[in-house]
Design a protein around this motif. Structure first.
Motif, PDB file in Angstrom:
ATOM      1  N   UNK A  13       0.931  -1.327  -0.036  1.00 57.54           N
ATOM      2  CA  UNK A  13      -0.133   0.011   0.002  1.00 57.54           C
ATOM      3  C   UNK A  13       0.865   1.303  -0.006  1.00 57.54           C
ATOM      4  N   UNK A  14       0.162   2.500  -0.875  1.00 57.45           N
ATOM      5  CA  UNK A  14       1.057   3.535  -0.479  1.00 57.45           C
ATOM      6  C   UNK A  14       1.059   4.106   0.781  1.00 57.45           C
ATOM      7  N   UNK A  15       2.010   5.042   0.973  1.00 57.98           N
ATOM      8  CA  UNK A  15       2.390   5.884   2.103  1.00 57.98           C
ATOM      9  C   UNK A  15       1.093   6.942   2.201  1.00 57.98           C
ATOM     10  N   UNK A  16       0.661   7.290   3.463  1.00 57.03           N
ATOM     11  CA  UNK A  16      -0.448   8.211   3.310  1.00 57.03           C
ATOM     12  C   UNK A  16       0.435   9.804   3.169  1.00 57.03           C
ATOM     13  N   UNK A  17       0.293  10.486   2.389  1.00 60.28           N
ATOM     14  CA  UNK A  17       0.674  11.796   2.061  1.00 60.28           C
ATOM     15  C   UNK A  17       0.307  12.829   3.335  1.00 60.28           C
ATOM     16  N   UNK A  18       1.193  13.802   3.637  1.00 63.30           N
ATOM     17  CA  UNK A  18       0.876  14.587   4.552  1.00 63.30           C
ATOM     18  C   UNK A  18      -0.347  15.352   4.371  1.00 63.30           C
ATOM     19  N   UNK A  19      -0.731  15.561   3.300  1.00 67.34           N
ATOM     20  CA  UNK A  19      -2.188  16.329   2.917  1.00 67.34           C
ATOM     21  C   UNK A  19      -3.071  15.353   3.535  1.00 67.34           C
ATOM     22  N   UNK A  20      -2.771  13.987   3.171  1.00 66.00           N
ATOM     23  CA  UNK A  20      -4.363  13.148   3.536  1.00 66.00           C
ATOM     24  C   UNK A  20      -4.089  12.955   5.241  1.00 66.00           C
ATOM     25  N   UNK A  21      -2.821  13.072   5.720  1.00 64.13           N
ATOM     26  CA  UNK A  21      -2.778  12.700   7.162  1.00 64.13           C
ATOM     27  C   UNK A  21      -3.763  13.966   7.798  1.00 64.13           C
ATOM     28  N   UNK A  22      -3.519  15.092   7.377  1.00 64.71           N
ATOM     29  CA  UNK A  22      -4.500  16.257   7.748  1.00 64.71           C
ATOM     30  C   UNK A  22      -5.970  15.949   7.618  1.00 64.71           C
ATOM     31  N   UNK A  23      -6.320  15.453   6.387  1.00 64.07           N
ATOM     32  CA  UNK A  23      -7.514  15.252   6.068  1.00 64.07           C
ATOM     33  C   UNK A  23      -8.348  13.988   7.406  1.00 64.07           C
ATOM     34  N   UNK A  24      -7.353  13.243   7.237  1.00 60.43           N
ATOM     35  CA  UNK A  24      -7.769  12.047   8.349  1.00 60.43           C
ATOM     36  C   UNK A  24      -8.034  12.939   9.637  1.00 60.43           C
TER      37      UNK A  24
END
Length: 466
Positions: A13-24
């Motif tokens: 699986x892909x690593x979660x981009x930092x932008x997606x970390x903040x979406x989470x």
């Protein structure tokens, strides 16, 4: 279901981009606002002190002692609801761990639970009868039960994603740090509620102003809780397989983990202490220090700002000193802070003006707030990852459900203790019960630190290959 090495290598699986970390993390911002409304204002709304009543607060539920003269009505309702919901957590975790939806094991639950959670949070404060009535008590009981069940359906799968979206200890710590920022921000919005409802007071009166304020906050929270469900494709970032274990077997296997048992034991005691402090803070401000209730907002904003300033240092020190050492330091500081809270407004520290006494508490308590805002979730992620590496079973949901079970058991006990202790000296306005609750929180926090001292962090990191 055990996974062979060949199956594990099929897909990375892909690593979660930092932008997606903040979406989470925005999802946490949403439910933190709702959790803050309940934890900070439920008792204050339904078991008001004399100052609140003088300002127009309606007494909605009977205030006398019930149940063999030990617990108040509001204490019994909230404690039982949390106790009951603690047993819902494993069931929800099992459903999530076994989910085979194309959208993933966790995201479907978040989408399903967001609206009910926001709606029932508002209804908790919307008693059907404008006066003291057992009908209101019954209605409150049902709404509080609904709130905790809805919270479980959102938070248990959400927390499981911390371990699954973070593919190693460093990534998990990054996610834990991000959601700690949004947790504090969401809780801060809940603490700012008095400032907001004061804007509506002239036109609506105290009760309706509070209800409108909470409705606005819940609407914002609902939108925020949906953000990760539409911005993150779970299957792109998570390589996990549904487990075939039953809820009871999975829960039993989870608690067979010795290091997890040590963590949970300390966590239960910690949650008793911290919930007593959070519930008591508005009363410490108004009854012990004799300050306006809006001062609570000032103190919490200060705690938030100072705490946030420590987030990056905590993140970096965790890698150098280890999560265990930092958490033990946090236990010591929290214990001292709670003991100090019991002395607020007393002759022992009376040389300081009331406002300064509260400011000192806010600054000191902010440091362990940063530590416990980040590290416990990362510790559970480490333990869950080590267990998966050892057994081949992906039961991240159950680990977080077991942790939530501990949290709610601790909160149940805290509500019984606080609401019972708060009645001591209530008639005279002496604040004796609030002081006793603070001292009790200090003693329990110290006990939690002693239990956590036995946690073997090195063993867990070895299993993770770090």
């Amino acid at each position: 279901m055990n996974r062979t090495p060949g199956k594990q290598a099929e897909r990375r699986p892909k690593d979660l981009p930092i932008a997606k970390v903040w979406h989470f993390a925005i999802g946490q911002f949403g439910w933190a606002m709702l959790s803050g409304l309940i934890s900070n204002w439920l008792v204050y709304f339904y078991q008001p002190d004399r100052e609140s009543i003088s300002q127009g607060q309606t007494v909605f539920v009977p205030q006398g002692l019930v149940l063999i003269g030990l617990f108040t009505v509001i204490g019994a309702i909230t404690a039982f609801a949390r106790f009951f919901d603690a047993f819902v957590d494993p069931a929800v975790a099992s459903l999530s761990d076994r989910c085979r939806s194309k959208a993933g094991r966790r995201i479907p639950f978040l989408r399903f639970a967001a609206l009910p959670l926001a709606a029932v949070t508002v209804l908790v404060f919307w008693s059907p009868i404008n006066g003291t009535s057992w009908v209101n008590a019954a209605f409150l009981f049902l709404m509080v039960m609904g709130y905790y069940v809805a919270l479980t359906f959102y938070c248990t799968p959400y927390n499981a994603l911390i371990a699954e979206l973070g593919h190693d200890s460093k990534q998990q710590l990054t996610i834990s740090t991000a959601i700690s920022f949004t947790w504090v921000a969401g809780t801060a919005i809940a603490y700012v509620a008095p400032v907001i409802w004061n804007l509506f007071l002239p036109a609506m009166g105290r009760v309706n102003a509070i209800r409108v304020t909470f409705t606005i906050i819940a609407a914002v929270a609902f939108v925020c809780m949906l953000v990760p469900t539409f911005s993150i494709r779970e299957r792109d970032y998570v390589d996990s397989h549904p487990t075939d274990e039953s809820a009871l077997r999975s829960l039993a296997q989870t608690f067979r983990n010795g290091e997890f048992r040590k963590f949970v034991g300390s966590d239960i005691v910690y949650w008793v202490a911290v919930t007593m402090f959070q519930t008591g803070l508005p009363f410490f401000v108004t009854s012990l220090l004799g300050l306006p209730e809006t001062t609570t907002t000032i103190y919490f904003v200060l705690m938030t700002v100072v705490s946030v300033c420590f987030y990056l240092p905590v993140n970096r020190l965790a890698g150098r000193l280890g999560k265990k050492r930092l958490m033990l330091i946090g236990f010591v500081i929290f214990t001292c802070s709670y003991a100090y809270a019991g002395l607020l407004g007393s002759p022992l520290i009376g040389v300081l003006p009331p406002m300064v006494q509260g400011l000192a508490l806010a600054v000191v308590a902010a440091i362990p707030m940063a530590i416990f805002g980040i590290l416990p979730q990362a510790v559970v992620a480490n333990i869950a990852g080590a267990s998966a590496a050892e057994t081949g079973e992906n039961r991240e949901g159950m680990f977080y459900a077991a942790r939530t079970f501990a949290m709610k058991m601790g909160q149940s006990v805290s509500m019984l203790l606080f609401t019972g202790l708060a009645t001591i000296g209530a008639a005279s306005g002496s604040g004796t019960g609030y002081r006793l609750s603070a001292f009790c929180a200090a003693a329990l926090c110290g006990l939690g630190g002693i239990i956590f001292a036995f946690y073997d962090e090195r063993k867990i990191l070895r299993r993770l290959g770090e």
